[in-house]
Motif scaffolding. Structure first.
Motif, PDB file in Angstrom:
ATOM      1  N   ARG A 194     -50.558 -11.084   7.045  1.00  0.00           N
ATOM      2  CA  ARG A 194     -51.728 -11.648   7.028  1.00  0.00           C
ATOM      3  C   ARG A 194     -52.594 -11.283   7.964  1.00  0.00           C
ATOM      4  NH1 ARG A 194     -51.916 -17.011   4.375  1.00  0.00           N
ATOM      5  NH2 ARG A 194     -54.209 -16.426   3.937  1.00  0.00           N
ATOM      6  N   GLN A 195     -53.913 -10.698   7.851  1.00  0.00           N
ATOM      7  CA  GLN A 195     -54.944 -10.614   8.905  1.00  0.00           C
ATOM      8  C   GLN A 195     -55.327 -11.864   9.378  1.00  0.00           C
ATOM      9  OE1 GLN A 195     -56.295  -7.292   9.475  1.00  0.00           O
ATOM     10  NE2 GLN A 195     -57.087  -8.391  11.293  1.00  0.00           N
ATOM     11  N   VAL A 196     -55.194 -12.107  10.832  1.00  0.00           N
ATOM     12  CA  VAL A 196     -55.459 -13.348  11.630  1.00  0.00           C
ATOM     13  C   VAL A 196     -56.472 -12.973  12.408  1.00  0.00           C
ATOM     14  CG1 VAL A 196     -53.501 -14.659  10.956  1.00  0.00           C
ATOM     15  CG2 VAL A 196     -53.554 -13.177  12.989  1.00  0.00           C
ATOM     16  N   LEU A 197     -57.198 -14.070  13.176  1.00  0.00           N
ATOM     17  CA  LEU A 197     -58.257 -14.072  14.175  1.00  0.00           C
ATOM     18  C   LEU A 197     -57.429 -15.001  15.323  1.00  0.00           C
ATOM     19  CD1 LEU A 197     -61.613 -14.246  12.580  1.00  0.00           C
ATOM     20  CD2 LEU A 197     -60.459 -12.254  13.650  1.00  0.00           C
ATOM     21  N   VAL A 198     -57.806 -14.422  16.592  1.00  0.00           N
ATOM     22  CA  VAL A 198     -57.459 -15.151  17.791  1.00  0.00           C
ATOM     23  C   VAL A 198     -58.408 -15.351  18.542  1.00  0.00           C
ATOM     24  CG1 VAL A 198     -55.943 -15.328  19.631  1.00  0.00           C
ATOM     25  CG2 VAL A 198     -55.389 -14.044  17.797  1.00  0.00           C
ATOM     26  N   CYS A 199     -59.027 -16.770  18.735  1.00  0.00           N
ATOM     27  CA  CYS A 199     -60.106 -17.098  19.410  1.00  0.00           C
ATOM     28  C   CYS A 199     -60.034 -16.736  21.087  1.00  0.00           C
ATOM     29  CB  CYS A 199     -60.430 -18.588  19.472  1.00  0.00           C
ATOM     30  SG  CYS A 199     -59.578 -19.512  20.099  1.00  0.00           S
TER      31      CYS A 199
ATOM     32  N   ARG B  61     -63.522 -22.053  14.557  1.00  0.00           N
ATOM     33  CA  ARG B  61     -64.174 -21.286  13.519  1.00  0.00           C
ATOM     34  C   ARG B  61     -64.845 -20.277  14.534  1.00  0.00           C
ATOM     35  NH1 ARG B  61     -62.444 -22.081   8.942  1.00  0.00           N
ATOM     36  NH2 ARG B  61     -62.430 -24.235   8.153  1.00  0.00           N
ATOM     37  N   GLN B  62     -64.852 -19.000  13.869  1.00  0.00           N
ATOM     38  CA  GLN B  62     -65.710 -18.023  14.778  1.00  0.00           C
ATOM     39  C   GLN B  62     -67.201 -18.147  14.355  1.00  0.00           C
ATOM     40  OE1 GLN B  62     -64.919 -13.997  13.196  1.00  0.00           O
ATOM     41  NE2 GLN B  62     -65.507 -13.098  15.022  1.00  0.00           N
ATOM     42  N   THR B  63     -68.008 -17.835  15.554  1.00  0.00           N
ATOM     43  CA  THR B  63     -69.361 -17.848  15.522  1.00  0.00           C
ATOM     44  C   THR B  63     -69.780 -16.367  15.978  1.00  0.00           C
ATOM     45  OG1 THR B  63     -69.608 -18.542  17.541  1.00  0.00           O
ATOM     46  CG2 THR B  63     -69.678 -20.284  16.090  1.00  0.00           C
ATOM     47  N   ASP B  64     -70.864 -16.335  15.421  1.00  0.00           N
ATOM     48  CA  ASP B  64     -71.688 -14.861  15.525  1.00  0.00           C
ATOM     49  C   ASP B  64     -71.850 -14.432  16.815  1.00  0.00           C
ATOM     50  OD1 ASP B  64     -71.530 -13.960  12.891  1.00  0.00           O
ATOM     51  OD2 ASP B  64     -73.530 -14.663  12.575  1.00  0.00           O
ATOM     52  N   PRO B  65     -71.583 -13.500  17.662  1.00  0.00           N
ATOM     53  CA  PRO B  65     -71.613 -13.333  19.032  1.00  0.00           C
ATOM     54  C   PRO B  65     -73.179 -13.113  19.216  1.00  0.00           C
ATOM     55  CG  PRO B  65     -70.813 -11.506  18.187  1.00  0.00           C
ATOM     56  CD  PRO B  65     -70.713 -12.430  17.085  1.00  0.00           C
ATOM     57  N   ILE B  66     -73.707 -13.487  20.455  1.00  0.00           N
ATOM     58  CA  ILE B  66     -75.107 -13.189  20.575  1.00  0.00           C
ATOM     59  C   ILE B  66     -75.325 -11.930  20.576  1.00  0.00           C
ATOM     60  CG2 ILE B  66     -76.829 -13.637  22.418  1.00  0.00           C
ATOM     61  CD1 ILE B  66     -75.287 -16.031  23.267  1.00  0.00           C
ATOM     62  N   ARG B  67     -74.831 -11.094  21.370  1.00  0.00           N
ATOM     63  CA  ARG B  67     -74.981  -9.625  21.457  1.00  0.00           C
ATOM     64  C   ARG B  67     -73.635  -8.856  21.647  1.00  0.00           C
ATOM     65  NH1 ARG B  67     -80.567  -8.440  24.148  1.00  0.00           N
ATOM     66  NH2 ARG B  67     -81.820  -9.387  22.282  1.00  0.00           N
ATOM     67  N   GLY B  68     -73.496  -7.733  21.324  1.00  0.00           N
ATOM     68  CA  GLY B  68     -72.238  -6.862  21.645  1.00  0.00           C
ATOM     69  C   GLY B  68     -71.193  -7.292  20.848  1.00  0.00           C
ATOM     70  N   ALA B  69     -70.034  -7.052  21.146  1.00  0.00           N
ATOM     71  CA  ALA B  69     -68.634  -6.851  20.380  1.00  0.00           C
ATOM     72  C   ALA B  69     -68.375  -8.274  20.373  1.00  0.00           C
ATOM     73  CB  ALA B  69     -67.649  -5.946  20.899  1.00  0.00           C
ATOM     74  N   SER B  70     -67.690  -8.683  19.496  1.00  0.00           N
ATOM     75  CA  SER B  70     -67.065 -10.126  19.302  1.00  0.00           C
ATOM     76  C   SER B  70     -65.896 -10.189  20.229  1.00  0.00           C
ATOM     77  CB  SER B  70     -66.607 -10.486  17.968  1.00  0.00           C
ATOM     78  OG  SER B  70     -65.850 -11.579  18.088  1.00  0.00           O
ATOM     79  N   PRO B  71     -65.646 -11.621  21.066  1.00  0.00           N
ATOM     80  CA  PRO B  71     -64.691 -11.638  21.977  1.00  0.00           C
ATOM     81  C   PRO B  71     -63.432 -12.001  21.206  1.00  0.00           C
ATOM     82  CG  PRO B  71     -66.247 -13.657  21.736  1.00  0.00           C
ATOM     83  CD  PRO B  71     -66.741 -12.474  21.077  1.00  0.00           C
ATOM     84  N   TRP B  72     -63.490 -12.308  19.840  1.00  0.00           N
ATOM     85  CA  TRP B  72     -62.248 -12.590  18.998  1.00  0.00           C
ATOM     86  C   TRP B  72     -61.370 -11.375  18.939  1.00  0.00           C
ATOM     87  CZ3 TRP B  72     -61.366 -17.296  15.964  1.00  0.00           C
ATOM     88  CH2 TRP B  72     -62.413 -18.227  16.466  1.00  0.00           C
ATOM     89  N   LYS B  73     -60.092 -11.619  18.665  1.00  0.00           N
ATOM     90  CA  LYS B  73     -59.146 -10.274  18.486  1.00  0.00           C
ATOM     91  C   LYS B  73     -58.616 -10.610  17.074  1.00  0.00           C
ATOM     92  CE  LYS B  73     -59.434  -8.609  22.701  1.00  0.00           C
ATOM     93  NZ  LYS B  73     -60.113  -7.619  22.969  1.00  0.00           N
ATOM     94  N   ARG B  74     -58.369  -9.319  16.563  1.00  0.00           N
ATOM     95  CA  ARG B  74     -57.526  -9.445  15.287  1.00  0.00           C
ATOM     96  C   ARG B  74     -56.259  -9.156  15.528  1.00  0.00           C
ATOM     97  NH1 ARG B  74     -61.017  -5.571  11.468  1.00  0.00           N
ATOM     98  NH2 ARG B  74     -61.505  -4.684  13.438  1.00  0.00           N
ATOM     99  N   GLY B  75     -55.389  -9.520  14.522  1.00  0.00           N
ATOM    100  CA  GLY B  75     -53.972  -9.173  14.604  1.00  0.00           C
ATOM    101  C   GLY B  75     -53.456  -9.580  13.112  1.00  0.00           C
ATOM    102  N   VAL B  76     -52.084  -9.090  13.023  1.00  0.00           N
ATOM    103  CA  VAL B  76     -51.428  -9.442  11.847  1.00  0.00           C
ATOM    104  C   VAL B  76     -50.182 -10.453  11.920  1.00  0.00           C
ATOM    105  CG1 VAL B  76     -50.025  -8.525   9.655  1.00  0.00           C
ATOM    106  CG2 VAL B  76     -52.081  -7.081  10.963  1.00  0.00           C
ATOM    107  N   ARG B  77     -50.225 -11.625  11.122  1.00  0.00           N
ATOM    108  CA  ARG B  77     -48.957 -12.413  11.188  1.00  0.00           C
ATOM    109  C   ARG B  77     -48.422 -12.805   9.899  1.00  0.00           C
ATOM    110  NH1 ARG B  77     -48.391 -18.536  12.304  1.00  0.00           N
ATOM    111  NH2 ARG B  77     -46.647 -18.460  13.512  1.00  0.00           N
ATOM    112  N   GLU B  78     -47.289 -12.462   9.760  1.00  0.00           N
ATOM    113  CA  GLU B  78     -46.692 -12.733   8.475  1.00  0.00           C
ATOM    114  C   GLU B  78     -47.247 -11.750   7.321  1.00  0.00           C
ATOM    115  OE1 GLU B  78     -46.451 -16.982   7.670  1.00  0.00           O
ATOM    116  OE2 GLU B  78     -44.914 -17.075   9.515  1.00  0.00           O
TER     117      GLU B  78
END
Length: 109
Positions: A28-33, A9-26
């Protein structure tokens, strides 16, 4: 939304941009940790742009757009399918969290 590869599960970053990446799979929008991003070929599972073959896609309102070249196409799936979550146990997690919070507020101090 959890990581599509490991379910973290994604958690809120402390500061700055999130280290998680977005993409599309089949389509559908997905996240990659961040942990799954360290795998050598994590982008191979993602959909690619028909014009430039980039995996840098985003899904918005029934359309899929390439962040690299700007190519936009209509998603083959319906909007309802794009919004629906396949995350197992999410409703149970939310229910348990609400129970904890409400129990704490209702308890005498």
């Amino acid at each position: 939304m959890p990581c599509y590869r490991c379910g973290a599960r994604q958690t809120d970053p402390i500061r700055g941009a999130s280290p998680w990446k977005r993409g599309v799979r089949e389509e559908r929008q997905v996240l990659v940790c961040p942990n799954c991003q360290s795998l050598v070929d994590w982008r191979a599972d993602l959909d690619q742009c028909a014009a430039c073959h980039s995996a840098g896609l985003v899904c918005r309102l029934g359309e899929i757009e390439c962040r690299d070249c700007g190519h936009v196409r209509t998603a083959d799936r319906t909007t309802d399918a794009l919004v629906a979550s396949d995350a197992p146990g999410l409703s149970e997690e939310v229910e348990a969290a609400l129970s904890r919070v409400l129990r704490r507020r209702g308890a005498p101090t």
